[in-house]
Design an enzyme around this catalytic site. Structure first.
Site, short mmCIF file in Angstrom:
data_model
loop_
_atom_site.label_atom_id
_atom_site.label_comp_id
_atom_site.label_asym_id
_atom_site.label_seq_id
_atom_site.Cartn_x
_atom_site.Cartn_y
_atom_site.Cartn_z
N ASN A 153 0.95 -1.28 -0.16
CA ASN A 153 0.09 0.12 0.01
C ASN A 153 1.04 1.20 -0.10
O ASN A 153 1.98 1.32 0.74
CB ASN A 153 -0.75 0.21 1.24
N HIS A 209 6.43 -1.94 3.59
CA HIS A 209 6.28 -3.46 3.99
C HIS A 209 5.42 -4.16 2.93
O HIS A 209 4.48 -3.58 2.41
CB HIS A 209 5.68 -3.51 5.43
N HIS A 236 2.82 -7.02 2.23
CA HIS A 236 1.66 -7.83 2.79
C HIS A 236 1.83 -9.18 1.87
O HIS A 236 1.87 -9.11 0.84
CB HIS A 236 0.45 -7.25 2.55
#
Ligand code: AMP
Length: 115
Positions: A88, A101, A103
């Site tokens: 994101n 990060h 996911h």
């Protein structure tokens, strides 16, 4: 002195508890506290790059590493039927932690397009 570490650096340092799934010198991975699928793991570089927008060419190998770790974890977690990897980027995409990060989501059918 002010603590300038990101939330995820505090997790890496063990100052915030986590369910750690993987660690090496470049990155670490732990289970999301609010899982959106039966398997939901965050794969995070130790380098605290805030978002995809802050990546440089010098980070290309590091980003590749996040994906090879995701693949290893997908095997370990039994996601042979398929899984999804997501970055994101920015508030409109739902990014809430300013430390990049990846996911890893799986263990249920994942709809497309995503919400
Ligand atoms: P994003 O919304 O893409 O920035 O993802 C941040 C993720 O971090 C969310 O899915 C949160 O549920 C997760 N998260 C926030 N705090 C923690 C924590 N202490 N341990 C594990 N996951 C967390």
């Amino acid at each position: 002195m002010a603590d300038t570490r990101t939330l995820f650096q505090k997790i890496a340092d063990g100052d915030i508890p986590s369910d750690m799934a993987y660690e090496d010198e470049h990155c670490f991975a732990f289970r999301d506290i609010a899982p959106q699928a039966p398997v939901h793991i965050l794969i995070v570089p130790r380098k605290p790059v805030p978002s995809l927008n802050d990546l440089t060419e010098a980070d290309e190998k590091l980003v590749g590493r996040l994906f090879t770790v995701a693949r290893k974890l997908a095997v370990r977690e039994g996601l042979a039927e398929g899984y999804r990897t997501v970055f994101n980027c920015g508030p409109a995409a739902g990014q809430t932690v300013d430390h990049i990060h990846l996911h890893l989501l799986g263990g249920r059918p994942l709809g497309w397009p995503p919400g």
